[in-house]
Design an enzyme around this catalytic site. Structure first.
Site, PDB file in Angstrom:
ATOM      1  N   ASP B 121       0.854  -1.183   0.000  1.00 51.88           N
ATOM      2  CA  ASP B 121       0.000   0.000   0.000  1.00 51.88           C
ATOM      3  C   ASP B 121       0.893   1.238   0.000  1.00 51.88           C
ATOM      4  O   ASP B 121       1.721   1.403   0.897  1.00 51.88           O
ATOM      5  CB  ASP B 121      -0.879  -0.021   1.253  1.00 51.88           C
ATOM      6  CG  ASP B 121      -2.051   0.926   1.131  1.00 51.88           C
ATOM      7  OD1 ASP B 121      -2.393   1.312  -0.007  1.00 51.88           O
ATOM      8  OD2 ASP B 121      -2.635   1.275   2.175  1.00 51.88           O
ATOM      9  N   HIS B 128      -3.410  13.988   0.534  1.00 49.60           N
ATOM     10  CA  HIS B 128      -3.721  13.085   1.653  1.00 49.60           C
ATOM     11  C   HIS B 128      -2.576  13.042   2.664  1.00 49.60           C
ATOM     12  O   HIS B 128      -2.787  13.163   3.871  1.00 49.60           O
ATOM     13  CB  HIS B 128      -4.011  11.674   1.136  1.00 49.60           C
ATOM     14  CG  HIS B 128      -4.127  10.644   2.221  1.00 49.60           C
ATOM     15  ND1 HIS B 128      -5.192  10.595   3.103  1.00 49.60           N
ATOM     16  CD2 HIS B 128      -3.286   9.645   2.599  1.00 49.60           C
ATOM     17  CE1 HIS B 128      -4.998   9.603   3.962  1.00 49.60           C
ATOM     18  NE2 HIS B 128      -3.856   9.011   3.679  1.00 49.60           N
ATOM     19  N   GLU B 194     -10.456   4.213   3.384  1.00 50.75           N
ATOM     20  CA  GLU B 194      -9.472   4.864   2.528  1.00 50.75           C
ATOM     21  C   GLU B 194      -9.822   4.475   1.098  1.00 50.75           C
ATOM     22  O   GLU B 194      -9.718   3.304   0.719  1.00 50.75           O
ATOM     23  CB  GLU B 194      -8.032   4.447   2.877  1.00 50.75           C
ATOM     24  CG  GLU B 194      -7.613   4.936   4.257  1.00 50.75           C
ATOM     25  CD  GLU B 194      -6.099   4.999   4.469  1.00 50.75           C
ATOM     26  OE1 GLU B 194      -5.384   4.169   3.864  1.00 50.75           O
ATOM     27  OE2 GLU B 194      -5.643   5.870   5.238  1.00 50.75           O
ATOM     28  N   GLU B 196      -9.016   4.051  -2.489  1.00 49.89           N
ATOM     29  CA  GLU B 196      -7.743   3.885  -3.189  1.00 49.89           C
ATOM     30  C   GLU B 196      -7.972   3.229  -4.547  1.00 49.89           C
ATOM     31  O   GLU B 196      -9.036   2.664  -4.813  1.00 49.89           O
ATOM     32  CB  GLU B 196      -6.799   2.989  -2.364  1.00 49.89           C
ATOM     33  CG  GLU B 196      -6.632   3.435  -0.929  1.00 49.89           C
ATOM     34  CD  GLU B 196      -5.415   2.826  -0.245  1.00 49.89           C
ATOM     35  OE1 GLU B 196      -4.651   2.111  -0.923  1.00 49.89           O
ATOM     36  OE2 GLU B 196      -5.237   3.072   0.955  1.00 49.89           O
ATOM     37  N   ASP B 228      -9.287   0.544   1.847  1.00 49.33           N
ATOM     38  CA  ASP B 228      -8.333   0.089   2.859  1.00 49.33           C
ATOM     39  C   ASP B 228      -8.827   0.579   4.231  1.00 49.33           C
ATOM     40  O   ASP B 228      -8.336   1.559   4.771  1.00 49.33           O
ATOM     41  CB  ASP B 228      -6.950   0.673   2.531  1.00 49.33           C
ATOM     42  CG  ASP B 228      -5.860   0.098   3.424  1.00 49.33           C
ATOM     43  OD1 ASP B 228      -5.925  -1.106   3.728  1.00 49.33           O
ATOM     44  OD2 ASP B 228      -4.960   0.857   3.809  1.00 49.33           O
ATOM     45  N   ARG B 232      -8.316   4.315  13.082  1.00 52.88           N
ATOM     46  CA  ARG B 232      -7.354   5.393  13.330  1.00 52.88           C
ATOM     47  C   ARG B 232      -6.828   5.394  14.756  1.00 52.88           C
ATOM     48  O   ARG B 232      -5.695   5.811  15.004  1.00 52.88           O
ATOM     49  CB  ARG B 232      -7.990   6.745  13.031  1.00 52.88           C
ATOM     50  CG  ARG B 232      -8.496   6.913  11.621  1.00 52.88           C
ATOM     51  CD  ARG B 232      -7.370   6.811  10.616  1.00 52.88           C
ATOM     52  NE  ARG B 232      -7.877   6.975   9.251  1.00 52.88           N
ATOM     53  CZ  ARG B 232      -7.143   6.771   8.179  1.00 52.88           C
ATOM     54  NH1 ARG B 232      -5.887   6.377   8.266  1.00 52.88           N
ATOM     55  NH2 ARG B 232      -7.664   6.930   6.984  1.00 52.88           N
ATOM     56  N   GLN B 235      -4.294   2.529  14.972  1.00 53.91           N
ATOM     57  CA  GLN B 235      -3.134   2.908  14.165  1.00 53.91           C
ATOM     58  C   GLN B 235      -2.265   3.961  14.864  1.00 53.91           C
ATOM     59  O   GLN B 235      -1.026   3.848  14.870  1.00 53.91           O
ATOM     60  CB  GLN B 235      -3.645   3.453  12.822  1.00 53.91           C
ATOM     61  CG  GLN B 235      -2.571   3.827  11.816  1.00 53.91           C
ATOM     62  CD  GLN B 235      -3.158   4.479  10.553  1.00 53.91           C
ATOM     63  OE1 GLN B 235      -4.376   4.537  10.354  1.00 53.91           O
ATOM     64  NE2 GLN B 235      -2.288   4.987   9.698  1.00 53.91           N
ATOM     65  N   TYR B 239       1.736   2.652  15.523  1.00 49.75           N
ATOM     66  CA  TYR B 239       2.486   2.741  14.263  1.00 49.75           C
ATOM     67  C   TYR B 239       3.937   3.206  14.384  1.00 49.75           C
ATOM     68  O   TYR B 239       4.682   3.121  13.392  1.00 49.75           O
ATOM     69  CB  TYR B 239       1.718   3.594  13.247  1.00 49.75           C
ATOM     70  CG  TYR B 239       2.017   5.073  13.283  1.00 49.75           C
ATOM     71  CD1 TYR B 239       1.502   5.868  14.291  1.00 49.75           C
ATOM     72  CD2 TYR B 239       2.829   5.670  12.323  1.00 49.75           C
ATOM     73  CE1 TYR B 239       1.773   7.217  14.325  1.00 49.75           C
ATOM     74  CE2 TYR B 239       3.102   7.022  12.357  1.00 49.75           C
ATOM     75  CZ  TYR B 239       2.574   7.790  13.361  1.00 49.75           C
ATOM     76  OH  TYR B 239       2.859   9.126  13.399  1.00 49.75           O
ATOM     77  N   LYS B 248      -4.901  -1.644  10.223  1.00 52.26           N
ATOM     78  CA  LYS B 248      -5.224  -1.866   8.812  1.00 52.26           C
ATOM     79  C   LYS B 248      -5.503  -3.330   8.493  1.00 52.26           C
ATOM     80  O   LYS B 248      -6.222  -3.625   7.546  1.00 52.26           O
ATOM     81  CB  LYS B 248      -4.018  -1.456   7.948  1.00 52.26           C
ATOM     82  CG  LYS B 248      -3.547  -0.040   8.135  1.00 52.26           C
ATOM     83  CD  LYS B 248      -4.361   0.913   7.306  1.00 52.26           C
ATOM     84  CE  LYS B 248      -3.677   2.264   7.222  1.00 52.26           C
ATOM     85  NZ  LYS B 248      -4.386   3.132   6.256  1.00 52.26           N
ATOM     86  N   THR B 252      -9.440  -5.362   4.057  1.00 47.80           N
ATOM     87  CA  THR B 252      -9.266  -4.506   2.889  1.00 47.80           C
ATOM     88  C   THR B 252     -10.239  -5.041   1.850  1.00 47.80           C
ATOM     89  O   THR B 252     -10.226  -6.237   1.554  1.00 47.80           O
ATOM     90  CB  THR B 252      -7.818  -4.591   2.358  1.00 47.80           C
ATOM     91  OG1 THR B 252      -6.922  -4.224   3.397  1.00 47.80           O
ATOM     92  CG2 THR B 252      -7.611  -3.683   1.165  1.00 47.80           C
ATOM     93  N   THR B 339      -4.665   6.475  -0.070  1.00 46.15           N
ATOM     94  CA  THR B 339      -5.894   7.258  -0.153  1.00 46.15           C
ATOM     95  C   THR B 339      -5.799   8.335  -1.221  1.00 46.15           C
ATOM     96  O   THR B 339      -4.809   9.055  -1.302  1.00 46.15           O
ATOM     97  CB  THR B 339      -6.159   7.947   1.196  1.00 46.15           C
ATOM     98  OG1 THR B 339      -6.105   6.958   2.202  1.00 46.15           O
ATOM     99  CG2 THR B 339      -7.518   8.627   1.204  1.00 46.15           C
ATOM    100  N   GLU B 353      -9.999  12.888   7.014  1.00 45.74           N
ATOM    101  CA  GLU B 353      -9.799  14.191   6.384  1.00 45.74           C
ATOM    102  C   GLU B 353     -11.127  14.950   6.271  1.00 45.74           C
ATOM    103  O   GLU B 353     -11.176  16.153   6.527  1.00 45.74           O
ATOM    104  CB  GLU B 353      -9.185  14.008   4.993  1.00 45.74           C
ATOM    105  CG  GLU B 353      -7.766  13.470   5.026  1.00 45.74           C
ATOM    106  CD  GLU B 353      -7.310  12.983   3.663  1.00 45.74           C
ATOM    107  OE1 GLU B 353      -7.497  11.787   3.362  1.00 45.74           O
ATOM    108  OE2 GLU B 353      -6.791  13.803   2.884  1.00 45.74           O
TER     109      GLU B 353
END
Lengths: 404, 404
Positions: B121, B128, B194, B196, B228, B232, B235, B239, B248, B252, B339, B353
């Site tokens: 990914d 983004h 997301e 994509e 995806d 949040r 993550q 991360y 994640k 997916t 994204t 966003e």
């Protein structure tokens, strides 16, 4: 009760005795070769398990004549126990000897034993994570705030996993010196090893379920040696904010032999101690690791003996974490421990640590060394205590080929 | 030269005309069902390509009767062109009509079209990456120093990829509020999408080779829509430093239809412009993207129209980067753009966003919304300009199921 003895010459009392019996996938060398199938290592020989199944257990041929261990993995823990008991009987009762085909290790080609689905690499050694954190982020805390609350890990590239003995081409990529304005491109100048232990998932677990820490032994089939080759210069430039990618994805070497957990019962030991209260899914009555040692050999000199027993997170905790969000497991998934480093200077599982980020060369074969040179051969030797002496868990071998 | 017309009723001039012809894997619904095989969408129908091959092109049955597109992918670009030309002939020459089996979309079950090997990914939208950087790292630079020098990306979990229409269970995991001393555990409270674009690799490339930017069109078979899904809160806590993992890896979603690059020739457009000198392997005479629009629909309301044409990195550059270190490609590997967000407030491909990190609710279906609630249905609709009107690239649909 006396321990069973094998009739295979020179195998009794060797590191590959009937208490061990790791699985691999082999074909016979020579004119044209033959089809790859499952074999079991006994002493310096390989029992042709595919041939044995055809002859003696035809109902198991789909599990044992495939060119990968995946069908055996997918068969589940009850079948794993049955197959192992059968193999022990074959190799201890001399009545079977005439019906079996034993191949010399030098007669066979070992293939990648598992078709790996997803490959997750953890970061489970506190010593390693602390050492690397100090080198890469000298101005910050060595361990991120999350490190003792969850086993940090990320997905690696399954398609780059190769079997022990495969030459490893030096990767090319971008790097940027801290003081430089722009990156440069070329062969990695900081090529490294990571001595790790891998866990081969046997049981498939559907999407949306979780694997409890107590489900570890019925979900994981066995362990393999892993060298997670790392280009430190590429990694340092690329890894913020989404983690390592090309610094790792060029090659990961796996041992030819997968040792079933059943062979490691006497090697289980508690992890050194977890000093932070954990959320429920990671709580294990007494988190268990394995007393496995990895000897790191560079061009014939042992430069480190990395103790898996010093790892902070247990493999059961890594597995529980991996699936707590509902991620599925497939037979053949692989997860690895991350670099195994102990507290002592001769227990470090990467050259990055052995050379303090390349600033303090160490000696190997009479030479002063930091990162890998073309032509270097690295061999990781894995062993563990067994019922009657140490058992061998195979080796992970690779020679560095010059960049294209 | 007039454009060819199809004899399939209501398909001519539709978004799934003979200029489009995306591939999927279908089985027929009803008693017992039948074996999944390759189908091609035409209008609101599916041509049973497995049956057509058996009847008319028996030599292609191994490619077209498999329950996945992988054999067709592995057959390579010359065969892709031949199969596409044959399908166009079948669907434009009415003489073939009586020999073919057309199924209604409502008669078939669509399966995951590709058995995905590795899934990478990327993070290729400057808008983004800037928006997310500002939200997650308000005190630092929005873009990391590497961002304009290489297409940042990481490996995702291939085993969690599911086909459009599959319900998505809310993941559970650890999160920690900035002011809290310790993490808490529970269902994600910041579940996001997301939007994509995915690229399906056709050609296998051996370990140690590289794919040049100019090799893109003979290496990638086609595109698919990708959602995806992202937790949040999970993550944000996990991360650092190795990138996203459990935030994640729970799910997916991929569209049921893979649109071949051949259908997107008129949708090619230059990327908006790259303002940094690139190292050689990323240089493309004129980096090309695609003029594909993703409509993001939440519970029936379109909340964004994300323009793929605004992406910074081209798909050829992403592919060249992915392999510059010698990583191999397998037919069925998938890489996604990250994204898709454009410069305008109604062009953002994530709720993170659209809601400014959850601080500024937006309106959907008359309600004030930030992150996903149980029962929410998200549909991503993909389309692009074609030779005679817009063509459809399928949809990516998912409904949020409550946490276990």
């Amino acid at each position: 009760m006396p321990l069973p003895r094998t009739w295979v010459r020179d195998a009794d009392g060797s590191p590959y005795d009937v208490d061990n019996l790791p699985y691999g996938v082999v074909s016979t060398r020579g004119t044209g070769g033959d089809a790859a199938r499952v074999g079991v290592r006994i002493g310096d020989r390989v029992l042709d398990l595919g041939a044995a199944a055809r002859e003696l257990r035809p109902e198991w041929t789909p599990l044992l004549t495939a060119p990968e261990l995946n069908p055996l993995l997918a068969a589940g823990p009850a079948r794993w126990a049955e197959v192992r008991a059968w193999v022990r009987t074959l190799l201890t009762d001399v009545a079977h000897a005439s019906k079996l085909r034993l191949l010399g290790l030098d007669e066979v080609t070992c293939h990648l034993p598992v078709r790996v689905g997803d490959y997750v690499d953890f970061y489970a050694s506190e010593h390693h994570a602390t050492n690397i954190g100090r080198i890469l982020r000298p101005d910050g805390a060595a361990l991120a705030p999350n490190w003792k609350h969850l086993p940090v890990g990320y997905h690696g590239r399954a398609g780059s996993i190769v079997v022990s003995g495969t030459g490893v081409r030096r990767p090319t990529g971008q790097r940027k010196a801290p003081e430089a304005d722009a990156p440069t491109f070329g062969p990695s100048t900081r090529l490294d090893i990571e001595a790790e232990l891998g866990f081969v998932v046997g049981r498939s677990v559907p999407w949306g379920e979780r694997v409890a820490v107590s489900d570890f032994e019925r979900t994981v089939f066995g362990v393999a040696g892993i060298n997670d080759w790392s280009a430190r210069d590429i990694q340092a430039w690329e890894y913020v904010p989404l983690g390592p990618h090309l610094g790792k994805s060029f090659a990961t070497t796996m041992s030819a032999w997968v040792t079933p957990l059943a062979a490691l019962a006497v090697a289980r030991v508690p992890v050194p101690g977890q000093d932070v209260a954990l959320v429920e899914y990671l709580r294990e009555d007494e988190p268990q690791g394995y007393d496995i040692t990895v000897e790191v050999e560079l061009n014939g000199t042992v430069v480190a003996r990395a103790p898996y027993r010093s790892m902070y997170w247990s493999p059961a905790q890594m597995l529980a974490h991996l699936t707590v969000n509902g991620a599925s497991l497939r037979a053949g998934d692989l997860y690895a421990s991350g670099t195994i480093s102990g507290p002592e200077p001769d227990q470090l599982g990467s050259l990055m640590e052995l050379s303090a980020g390349g600033t303090r060369p160490f000696t190997a074969g009479g030479a002063q060394r930091t990162f890998l040179a073309d032509g270097d051969e690295v061999v990781l030797h894995y062993s563990a205590p067994g019922a009657r002496g140490r058992i061998g868990l195979g080796e992970v071998r690779g020679t560095i080929l010059p960049a294209r």
